[in-house]
Design a protein around this motif. Structure first.
Motif, short mmCIF file in Angstrom:
data_model
loop_
_atom_site.label_atom_id
_atom_site.label_comp_id
_atom_site.label_asym_id
_atom_site.label_seq_id
_atom_site.Cartn_x
_atom_site.Cartn_y
_atom_site.Cartn_z
N TYR A 19 -6.23 8.45 -0.16
CA TYR A 19 -6.03 8.73 1.27
C TYR A 19 -6.33 10.17 1.70
O TYR A 19 -6.43 10.42 2.90
CB TYR A 19 -4.58 8.42 1.66
CG TYR A 19 -4.23 6.95 1.55
CD1 TYR A 19 -4.79 6.01 2.41
CD2 TYR A 19 -3.32 6.51 0.58
CE1 TYR A 19 -4.46 4.66 2.31
CE2 TYR A 19 -2.99 5.16 0.48
CZ TYR A 19 -3.56 4.25 1.34
OH TYR A 19 -3.23 2.92 1.24
N ALA A 20 -6.42 11.12 0.78
CA ALA A 20 -6.56 12.53 1.18
C ALA A 20 -8.02 12.94 1.25
O ALA A 20 -8.84 12.46 0.46
CB ALA A 20 -5.81 13.42 0.19
N PRO A 21 -8.36 13.85 2.17
CA PRO A 21 -9.73 14.37 2.22
C PRO A 21 -10.13 15.06 0.92
O PRO A 21 -11.26 14.92 0.46
CB PRO A 21 -9.69 15.37 3.38
CG PRO A 21 -8.55 14.92 4.23
CD PRO A 21 -7.54 14.35 3.29
N ASN A 22 -9.19 15.80 0.34
CA ASN A 22 -9.44 16.46 -0.95
C ASN A 22 -8.49 15.84 -1.98
O ASN A 22 -7.32 16.19 -2.06
CB ASN A 22 -9.19 17.96 -0.83
CG ASN A 22 -9.49 18.70 -2.14
OD1 ASN A 22 -9.81 18.08 -3.15
ND2 ASN A 22 -9.39 20.02 -2.10
N ALA B 35 0.02 6.04 6.37
CA ALA B 35 0.76 5.34 7.42
C ALA B 35 -0.15 4.40 8.21
O ALA B 35 0.30 3.34 8.67
CB ALA B 35 1.43 6.35 8.35
N LYS B 36 -1.41 4.76 8.39
CA LYS B 36 -2.35 3.85 9.05
C LYS B 36 -2.52 2.58 8.25
O LYS B 36 -2.66 1.48 8.80
CB LYS B 36 -3.70 4.54 9.23
CG LYS B 36 -3.79 5.49 10.42
CD LYS B 36 -5.13 6.16 10.49
CE LYS B 36 -6.26 5.16 10.66
NZ LYS B 36 -7.59 5.82 10.72
N ASP B 37 -2.52 2.71 6.94
CA ASP B 37 -2.69 1.56 6.06
C ASP B 37 -1.41 0.73 5.96
O ASP B 37 -1.46 -0.50 5.80
CB ASP B 37 -3.09 2.05 4.67
CG ASP B 37 -3.74 0.95 3.84
OD1 ASP B 37 -4.25 -0.02 4.42
OD2 ASP B 37 -3.72 1.07 2.60
N GLY C 172 6.65 5.41 7.59
CA GLY C 172 5.76 4.81 8.55
C GLY C 172 5.97 5.29 9.98
O GLY C 172 6.79 6.17 10.25
N PHE C 173 5.23 4.70 10.90
CA PHE C 173 5.34 5.08 12.31
C PHE C 173 6.71 4.72 12.88
O PHE C 173 7.22 5.41 13.77
CB PHE C 173 4.23 4.42 13.12
CG PHE C 173 2.88 5.03 12.89
CD1 PHE C 173 2.51 6.20 13.53
CD2 PHE C 173 1.97 4.44 12.02
CE1 PHE C 173 1.27 6.78 13.32
CE2 PHE C 173 0.72 5.01 11.79
CZ PHE C 173 0.37 6.18 12.44
N TRP D 264 -1.06 16.43 5.09
CA TRP D 264 -0.80 15.77 6.38
C TRP D 264 -1.78 14.62 6.60
O TRP D 264 -1.38 13.55 7.06
CB TRP D 264 -0.90 16.78 7.52
CG TRP D 264 0.14 17.87 7.46
CD1 TRP D 264 1.18 17.97 6.58
CD2 TRP D 264 0.23 19.00 8.31
NE1 TRP D 264 1.92 19.10 6.83
CE2 TRP D 264 1.35 19.76 7.89
CE3 TRP D 264 -0.53 19.48 9.39
CZ2 TRP D 264 1.73 20.95 8.52
CZ3 TRP D 264 -0.16 20.66 10.01
CH2 TRP D 264 0.96 21.39 9.58
N TRP D 265 -3.05 14.85 6.27
CA TRP D 265 -4.03 13.78 6.43
C TRP D 265 -3.72 12.63 5.48
O TRP D 265 -3.89 11.46 5.85
CB TRP D 265 -5.44 14.31 6.17
CG TRP D 265 -6.08 14.93 7.38
CD1 TRP D 265 -6.39 16.24 7.59
CD2 TRP D 265 -6.48 14.23 8.57
NE1 TRP D 265 -6.95 16.42 8.82
CE2 TRP D 265 -7.03 15.20 9.46
CE3 TRP D 265 -6.45 12.91 8.98
CZ2 TRP D 265 -7.52 14.88 10.71
CZ3 TRP D 265 -6.93 12.58 10.23
CH2 TRP D 265 -7.46 13.55 11.08
N MET D 266 -3.27 12.94 4.29
CA MET D 266 -2.91 11.88 3.35
C MET D 266 -1.78 11.03 3.92
O MET D 266 -1.83 9.79 3.90
CB MET D 266 -2.49 12.48 2.00
CG MET D 266 -2.33 11.43 0.89
SD MET D 266 -0.82 10.42 0.94
CE MET D 266 0.40 11.63 0.46
#
Length: 446
Positions: A308-311, A287-289, A330-331, A280-282
């Motif tokens: 993009y991912a934390p891990n 999408a922010k990028d 995207g958004f 989800w964070w990825m």
């Protein structure tokens, strides 16, 4: 034998499809949702039944004289925008070759959804569509429920391999969505044996969903059950039935099932849950990028997780319809998808309000209510699954649109007829009075 049976059914339906194109939609839904050819072991497993049915349906659609216009409702316009936006994001996809392969699969589903909107027009059509969905998914529910009972809940229930609902979580959510639709058929059926059979099927579907060991499905069925209770006119009876049925079902499941469900409370320690959060964070960071188009289809790639991912080494699919829409489209894509769901819900609410006190439209009232219950299950369970392109919710959207148009048209016709009858009655009354009385009544009615 199964291969021959499926082949005979499909080929036997082709002349009927040429005569009545809506039958082609029903056959398409049966093949795409149930995937009956996967239940065989011979030539039928790879035979292009869906393509044949779709091709004949398009031929019939071209030549038919029946009404076939696309209903241009707010839901339809948003759906058009969502599909068009998928095409835009595919043009700008980060992995064009992989994206095209997925686009080719998804666009067929969306195209046939448009055809469904064009051909499903009457009460009979809508109810047959619901029946086909129930039969297609209910088959696996009954089969999985019996399997769970026979195995004592030890072995996990899976769906048909190579389909949207092949995984244990996916088949569980599909079966949960089916239960309200079964209840709708139970409400409208005049045959008591059919109603009893549907009760048994609903219970077996619930057992099969539990037998899938899906935690998301447990949350979905809890949310769906709560909403169903709130919408029901028989809250006491439904609550009593839940008290009678739920404890024995939960007590039947083995300890290993209880341990897995209890892990919901300790999600911080669960690797599967943490993998979902990572995905989800990825998707969010991607999408922010790229806020407008996202990454296009197929973004579960090592390079993107590394960036993009934390891990970066825990690579997963989105495991959420919402983050899947966000990461891939995207958004803008996520906004269109949420708006589509909201407007579909509003369509159901309009049907419910307009038919709540009309016995002649109780079929529409109950249908809209049960579709809303089903969509609640999908909205909750889908938060944990990559089922953005699962076709059943789109068919339910089409059924909702068709039902609203049908009810709206008939209510307007009845209102117009009532006005005509009122005017005719006034004119008859005026004809029986002397001139001075007629002028006074005409003035009052005017």
């Amino acid at each position: 034998m199964r291969d021959i049976l499926v082949t005979l059914i499909v080929l036997g339906s082709l002349p009927l499809i040429l005569k009545r194109p809506y039958i082609g939609i029903l056959m398409w839904v049966w093949i795409s949702v149930m995937n009956p050819h996967t239940q065989g072991w011979g030539f039928a497993a790879t035979f292009p039944f869906a393509a044949i049915v779709a091709g004949v349906t398009f031929v019939s659609l071209f030549f038919t004289k029946e009404s076939k216009g696309l209903p241009l409702t707010p839901v339809t316009w948003i759906f058009i925008a969502f599909v068009l936006w998928m095409n835009v994001t595919t043009i700008f996809a980060l992995y064009p070759d992989d994206a095209y392969i997925q686009w080719n699969k998804v666009i067929k589903i969306m195209l046939m959804t448009f055809v469904t909107l064009m051909l499903i027009k009457t009460k009979k059509h809508v109810q047959l569509l619901i029946l086909v969905i129930v039969v297609s998914l209910g088959y696996y529910g009954v089969k999985g429920g019996i399997f769970t009972i026979k195995s004592g809940g030890v072995d996990m229930v899976w769906g048909p391999e190579g389909t949207f609902i092949g995984g244990n979580n996916e088949i569980a959510l599909a079966l949960i969505m089916t239960i309200p639709l079964m209840h709708y058929l139970q409400i409208i059926s005049p045959n008591k044996w059919v109603r009893h059979g549907l009760t048994a099927a609903m219970l077996l579907c619930a057992v099969a969903a539990l037998g899938s060991y899906s935690r998301g499905a447990l949350l979905a069925i809890a949310a769906m059950g709560a909403f169903l209770w709130l919408k029901s006119r028989q809250k006491a009876g439904l609550g009593f039935l839940a008290v009678l049925a739920i404890p024995p079902l939960l007590a039947f499941m083995p300890d290993q099932w209880s341990l897995r469900m209890d892990s919901i409370n300790t999600y911080e320690e669960d690797e599967s849950v943490q993998g979902r959060f990572n995905a989800w964070w990825m998707a969010y960071n991607l999408a922010k990028d790229r806020p407008l188009t996202g990454g296009g289809f197929e973004v579960a790639m090592p390079e993107l997780f590394y960036r993009y991912a934390p891990n970066p080494i825990d690579i997963h699919a989105a495991h959420s319809i919402y983050f899947q829409a966000l990461g891939e489209h995207g958004f803008v894509g996520l906004g269109l998808y949420l708006l589509l769901g909201f407007m579909t819900w509003r369509t159901g609410s309009w049907i419910i309000r307009s038919t709540a006190k009309r016995d002649d439209y109780m079929w529409a009232y109950n249908l809209a209510t049960m579709i809303q219950v089903s969509l609640i299950g999908f909205a909750v369970g889908g938060a944990f699954l990559s089922l953005l392109y699962f076709d059943v919710p789109y068919y339910l959207m089409a059924a909702m649109v068709a039902t609203r148009l049908l009810v709206e048209k008939e209510l307007k016709e009845k209102a117009a007829l009532a006005v005509i009858e009122k005017r005719s009655g006034t004119q008859r009354q005026l004809g029986n009075l002397n001139p001075s009385q007629s002028q006074r009544i005409a003035g009052d009615s005017g």
